[in-house]
Design a protein around this motif. Structure first.
Motif, mmCIF file in Angstrom:
data_model
loop_
_atom_site.group_PDB
_atom_site.id
_atom_site.type_symbol
_atom_site.label_atom_id
_atom_site.label_comp_id
_atom_site.label_asym_id
_atom_site.label_seq_id
_atom_site.Cartn_x
_atom_site.Cartn_y
_atom_site.Cartn_z
ATOM 1 N N CYS A 1 0.839 -1.212 0.000
ATOM 2 C CA CYS A 1 0.000 0.000 0.000
ATOM 3 C C CYS A 1 0.867 1.253 0.000
ATOM 4 O O CYS A 1 2.012 1.235 0.432
ATOM 5 N N TYR A 2 0.281 2.344 -0.474
ATOM 6 C CA TYR A 2 0.961 3.629 -0.423
ATOM 7 C C TYR A 2 1.041 4.105 1.019
ATOM 8 O O TYR A 2 0.093 3.967 1.785
ATOM 9 N N TYR A 3 2.191 4.657 1.391
ATOM 10 C CA TYR A 3 2.377 5.195 2.738
ATOM 11 C C TYR A 3 3.452 6.268 2.680
ATOM 12 O O TYR A 3 4.512 6.065 2.085
ATOM 13 N N VAL A 4 3.187 7.409 3.292
ATOM 14 C CA VAL A 4 4.158 8.502 3.330
ATOM 15 C C VAL A 4 4.821 8.509 4.695
ATOM 16 O O VAL A 4 4.145 8.642 5.717
ATOM 17 N N GLU A 5 6.116 8.334 4.714
ATOM 18 C CA GLU A 5 6.866 8.379 5.968
ATOM 19 C C GLU A 5 6.833 9.806 6.511
ATOM 20 O O GLU A 5 6.791 10.771 5.751
ATOM 21 N N ARG A 6 6.860 9.945 7.831
ATOM 22 C CA ARG A 6 6.846 11.256 8.486
ATOM 23 C C ARG A 6 8.036 11.336 9.431
ATOM 24 O O ARG A 6 7.887 11.202 10.647
ATOM 25 N N PRO A 7 9.230 11.551 8.884
ATOM 26 C CA PRO A 7 10.439 11.501 9.721
ATOM 27 C C PRO A 7 10.486 12.576 10.807
ATOM 28 O O PRO A 7 10.982 12.313 11.907
ATOM 29 N N ASP A 8 9.991 13.780 10.536
ATOM 30 C CA ASP A 8 10.028 14.832 11.550
ATOM 31 C C ASP A 8 9.141 14.471 12.741
ATOM 32 O O ASP A 8 9.551 14.606 13.898
ATOM 33 N N GLU A 9 7.919 13.996 12.447
ATOM 34 C CA GLU A 9 7.021 13.598 13.521
ATOM 35 C C GLU A 9 7.553 12.381 14.265
ATOM 36 O O GLU A 9 7.408 12.278 15.484
ATOM 37 N N MET A 10 8.190 11.470 13.539
ATOM 38 C CA MET A 10 8.760 10.274 14.165
ATOM 39 C C MET A 10 9.862 10.665 15.150
ATOM 40 O O MET A 10 9.900 10.175 16.278
ATOM 41 N N GLN A 11 10.752 11.545 14.732
ATOM 42 C CA GLN A 11 11.839 11.982 15.596
ATOM 43 C C GLN A 11 11.296 12.661 16.843
ATOM 44 O O GLN A 11 11.753 12.411 17.957
ATOM 45 N N LYS A 12 10.300 13.507 16.659
ATOM 46 C CA LYS A 12 9.700 14.208 17.795
ATOM 47 C C LYS A 12 9.046 13.221 18.759
ATOM 48 O O LYS A 12 9.203 13.341 19.979
ATOM 49 N N ALA A 13 8.328 12.246 18.240
ATOM 50 C CA ALA A 13 7.678 11.237 19.088
ATOM 51 C C ALA A 13 8.716 10.449 19.877
ATOM 52 O O ALA A 13 8.544 10.208 21.081
ATOM 53 N N LEU A 14 9.799 10.045 19.221
ATOM 54 C CA LEU A 14 10.844 9.291 19.918
ATOM 55 C C LEU A 14 11.518 10.129 20.998
ATOM 56 O O LEU A 14 11.875 9.619 22.059
ATOM 57 N N GLU A 15 11.685 11.423 20.737
ATOM 58 C CA GLU A 15 12.253 12.306 21.757
ATOM 59 C C GLU A 15 11.328 12.406 22.963
ATOM 60 O O GLU A 15 11.788 12.393 24.110
ATOM 61 N N TYR A 16 10.031 12.518 22.723
ATOM 62 C CA TYR A 16 9.074 12.557 23.828
ATOM 63 C C TYR A 16 9.151 11.271 24.644
ATOM 64 O O TYR A 16 9.136 11.300 25.875
ATOM 65 N N ILE A 17 9.235 10.151 23.975
ATOM 66 C CA ILE A 17 9.300 8.871 24.684
ATOM 67 C C ILE A 17 10.569 8.779 25.518
ATOM 68 O O ILE A 17 10.533 8.341 26.667
ATOM 69 N N GLU A 18 11.682 9.206 24.956
ATOM 70 C CA GLU A 18 12.952 9.172 25.705
ATOM 71 C C GLU A 18 12.876 10.004 26.978
ATOM 72 O O GLU A 18 13.500 9.669 27.982
ATOM 73 N N LYS A 19 12.105 11.086 26.930
ATOM 74 C CA LYS A 19 11.988 11.985 28.082
ATOM 75 C C LYS A 19 10.772 11.646 28.949
ATOM 76 O O LYS A 19 10.419 12.413 29.833
ATOM 77 N N TYR A 20 10.138 10.493 28.665
ATOM 78 C CA TYR A 20 8.956 10.056 29.411
ATOM 79 C C TYR A 20 7.853 11.116 29.377
ATOM 80 O O TYR A 20 7.211 11.394 30.372
#
Length: 66
Positions: free
Chosen positions: A15-34
């Motif tokens: 299927c077609y899917y557009v990656e969202r690297p900026d949002e992904m990086q931000k989400a991972l940063e939030y997770i790292e900082k709990y």
């Protein structure tokens, strides 16, 4: 041949899917900082697929789940 998926998480191989690297990086940063974050978007815009990707990428990191 790829197609447009309209139900459930997206299979990126078929299927077609557009990656969202900026949002992904931000989400991972939030997770790292709990920190909490929310995903708000209309129906069938890839929220579940994005969160599945976040979980997969966080498993690759050094996160530990309780």
């Amino acid at each position: 041949m790829r197609r447009f998926c309209t139900t459930g998480p997206v299979d990126k191989d078929t299927c077609y899917y557009v990656e969202r690297p900026d949002e992904m990086q931000k989400a991972l940063e939030y997770i790292e900082k709990y920190r909490y974050f929310t995903i708000s978007a209309p129906r069938q815009t890839g929220k579940t697929t994005f969160l599945n990707d976040v979980v997969e990428k966080s498993k690759i990191s050094t996160f530990q789940y309780l």
